[in-house]
Design an enzyme around this catalytic site. Structure first.
Site, PDB file in Angstrom:
ATOM      1  N   SER A 140       0.708  -1.385  -0.036  1.00 33.19           N
ATOM      2  CA  SER A 140      -0.009  -0.081   0.174  1.00 33.19           C
ATOM      3  C   SER A 140       0.879   1.152   0.035  1.00 33.19           C
ATOM      4  CB  SER A 140      -0.835   0.060   1.289  1.00 33.19           C
ATOM      5  OG  SER A 140      -1.602   1.536   1.409  1.00 33.19           O
ATOM      6  N   TYR A 153      -2.561  -1.279  10.053  1.00 29.23           N
ATOM      7  CA  TYR A 153      -2.461  -1.721   8.632  1.00 29.23           C
ATOM      8  C   TYR A 153      -1.055  -1.300   7.997  1.00 29.23           C
ATOM      9  CZ  TYR A 153      -3.947  -1.443   3.880  1.00 29.23           C
ATOM     10  OH  TYR A 153      -4.052  -1.619   2.335  1.00 29.23           O
TER      11      TYR A 153
HETATM   12  N1  LIG Z   1      -8.290  -0.070  -2.452  1.00 30.70           N
HETATM   13  C1  LIG Z   1      -7.403   0.709  -2.101  1.00 30.70           C
HETATM   14  O1  LIG Z   1      -7.470   1.699  -1.825  1.00 30.70           O
HETATM   15  C2  LIG Z   1      -6.037  -0.157  -1.630  1.00 30.70           C
HETATM   16  C3  LIG Z   1      -4.945   0.678  -1.320  1.00 30.70           C
HETATM   17  C4  LIG Z   1      -3.999   0.016  -1.065  1.00 30.70           C
HETATM   18  C5  LIG Z   1      -3.561  -1.254  -0.885  1.00 30.70           C
HETATM   19  N2  LIG Z   1      -4.650  -2.064  -1.381  1.00 30.70           N
HETATM   20  C6  LIG Z   1      -4.423  -3.412  -1.167  1.00 30.70           C
HETATM   21  O2  LIG Z   1      -5.215  -4.266  -2.161  1.00 30.70           O
HETATM   22  C7  LIG Z   1      -5.416  -5.475  -1.811  1.00 30.70           C
HETATM   23  C8  LIG Z   1      -6.710  -5.641  -2.406  1.00 30.70           C
HETATM   24  O3  LIG Z   1      -7.827  -4.985  -1.946  1.00 30.70           O
HETATM   25  P1  LIG Z   1      -8.972  -4.211  -2.511  1.00 30.70           P
HETATM   26  O4  LIG Z   1      -9.034  -2.821  -2.682  1.00 30.70           O
HETATM   27  O5  LIG Z   1      -9.344  -5.270  -3.806  1.00 30.70           O
HETATM   28  O6  LIG Z   1      -9.982  -4.585  -1.384  1.00 30.70           O
HETATM   29  P2  LIG Z   1     -11.375  -5.319  -1.191  1.00 30.70           P
HETATM   30  O7  LIG Z   1     -12.354  -5.040  -2.583  1.00 30.70           O
HETATM   31  O8  LIG Z   1     -12.067  -5.073   0.028  1.00 30.70           O
HETATM   32  O9  LIG Z   1     -11.180  -7.013  -1.624  1.00 30.70           O
HETATM   33  C9  LIG Z   1     -10.043  -7.407  -0.333  1.00 30.70           C
HETATM   34  C10 LIG Z   1     -10.053  -9.106  -1.024  1.00 30.70           C
HETATM   35  O10 LIG Z   1      -9.124  -9.732   0.052  1.00 30.70           O
HETATM   36  C11 LIG Z   1      -9.975 -11.080   0.097  1.00 30.70           C
HETATM   37  N3  LIG Z   1      -9.547 -11.430   1.608  1.00 30.70           N
HETATM   38  C12 LIG Z   1      -9.769 -10.720   2.790  1.00 30.70           C
HETATM   39  N4  LIG Z   1      -9.445 -11.713   3.812  1.00 30.70           N
HETATM   40  C13 LIG Z   1      -9.055 -12.892   3.530  1.00 30.70           C
HETATM   41  C14 LIG Z   1      -8.668 -14.127   3.876  1.00 30.70           C
HETATM   42  N5  LIG Z   1      -8.772 -14.349   5.079  1.00 30.70           N
HETATM   43  N6  LIG Z   1      -8.478 -14.991   2.690  1.00 30.70           N
HETATM   44  C15 LIG Z   1      -8.561 -14.906   1.439  1.00 30.70           C
HETATM   45  N7  LIG Z   1      -8.984 -13.646   1.091  1.00 30.70           N
HETATM   46  C16 LIG Z   1      -9.253 -12.730   2.050  1.00 30.70           C
HETATM   47  C17 LIG Z   1     -11.429 -10.712   0.041  1.00 30.70           C
HETATM   48  O11 LIG Z   1     -11.925 -11.653   0.058  1.00 30.70           O
HETATM   49  P3  LIG Z   1     -13.529 -11.899   0.854  1.00 30.70           P
HETATM   50  O12 LIG Z   1     -14.578 -11.483  -0.189  1.00 30.70           O
HETATM   51  O13 LIG Z   1     -13.797 -13.253   0.818  1.00 30.70           O
HETATM   52  O14 LIG Z   1     -13.486 -11.079   2.033  1.00 30.70           O
HETATM   53  C18 LIG Z   1     -11.320  -9.671  -0.898  1.00 30.70           C
HETATM   54  O15 LIG Z   1     -11.007 -10.772  -2.231  1.00 30.70           O
HETATM   55  C19 LIG Z   1      -5.433  -5.678  -0.339  1.00 30.70           C
HETATM   56  O16 LIG Z   1      -4.003  -6.359   0.138  1.00 30.70           O
HETATM   57  C20 LIG Z   1      -5.246  -4.036   0.211  1.00 30.70           C
HETATM   58  O17 LIG Z   1      -4.661  -4.076   1.256  1.00 30.70           O
HETATM   59  C21 LIG Z   1      -6.051  -1.576  -1.521  1.00 30.70           C
END
Ligand SMILES: NC(=O)c1ccc[n+]([C@@H]2O[C@H](COP(=O)([O-])OP(=O)(O)OC[C@H]3O[C@@H](n4cnc5c(N)ncnc54)[C@H](OP(=O)(O)O)[C@@H]3O)[C@@H](O)[C@H]2O)c1
Length: 248
Positions: A140, A153
């Protein structure tokens, strides 16, 4: 030979966008999630790609073990393959809580998903990670800049980046590249969908971003596709920020 990728948390958000983008590049994609990500696998196949769903909860070491066994059995059966060329450790949870509100459970869950999960999954896959494979750990922009209520986080993502660099050294002799990608604020369900749905938050973040808006999942996915491409074959142990220049 057609490459095979495993993506965690591929049912929605950045993981789904990455799975679709790799599918369009003719990579065979194993889309994993706690529920199996069947819809996304079907979406890729409907678009002419190849994909298989997989159940995998990265917070549960037992699920990582059974998930890897199922993965190998499936790619052997369906694709006559026994190794993975691309691993995207994408699954992650956010934790936005001020110090006074933090609990031990919050801390443990955040580190179990964001740190221990990618580490144990990479370890479990090690004998089946092809020489020359690429591993991408999703970090991130918050590992570089700071804001209140993100201590745990941000620490989890900083830890993931430390793991990335160490594994780049350990796996370098096998030609395996290990990098992290650091998205900035991106419009997904993350943080309750705030970056997508909360106009006031989007405005503040847009003003803090060189390119003047929050990111789209497809923009992070394309950066991941670039990171695993042959064009970046000499890049390992790096952190690529894809944030449109947030809080520079
Ligand atoms: N969006 C942003 O602004 C942002 C910025 C920086 C970094 N990130 C990083 O990008 C990555 C993806 O985030 P996103 O934005 O796509 O968020 P998201 O839409 O909330 O998706 C999170 C994903 O992680 C999965 N997950 C959570 N706990 C899990 C577990 N125990 N085992 C397997 N899967 C699990 C969720 O699955 P479920 O549907 O089963 O919950 C979902 O597929 C994360 O690592 C996040 O920290 C996001």
């Amino acid at each position: 030979m057609t490459r095979i990728a495993l993506i965690t948390g591929a049912n929605r958000g950045l993981g789904r966008a990455t799975a679709l983008a790799l599918g369009r590049k003719n990579v065979r994609v194993v889309v994993s999630s706690r529920d199996g990500a069947t819809d996304v696998a079907e979406e890729i196949v409907a678009a002419g790609g190849e994909a298989l769903p997989l159940r995998l909860d990265v917070a549960e070491p037992a699920s990582i073990g059974t998930g890897c066994e199922a993965l190998l059995a499936t790619i052997r059966r369906e694709w006559n393959a026994d190794s993975v060329d691309i691993l995207v450790n994408n699954a992650g949870v956010g934790l936005f809580a001020p110090l006074g509100a933090l609990t031990v459970e919050d801390f443990d869950t955040t580190f179990a998903v964001n740190v221990r999960g990618p580490l144990l999954l990479t370890q479990a896959l090690l004998p089946h990670l092809a020489d020359g494979a690429r591993v991408v750990n999703v970090s991130s922009s918050l590992s570089r800049h700071s804001s209140p209520a993100t201590s745990v986080y941000a620490a989890s993502k900083k830890a993931l980046e430390a793991i990335t660099r160490s594994l780049a050294l350990e796996l370098g002799p096998r030609g395996v590249r290990v990098n992290s990608i650091a998205p900035g604020p991106t419009a997904t369900d993350f943080n309750g969908g705030a970056m997508r749905d909360d106009e006031a938050m989007r405005d503040v973040l847009s003003q803090q971003t060189a390119l003047g808006r929050v990111g789209h999942p497809e923009e992070i996915a394309d950066a991941i596709v670039a990171l695993v491409s042959d064009e970046l074959r000499w890049v390992t142990g790096e952190r690529l920020e894809a944030s449109g220049g947030v809080l520079m």
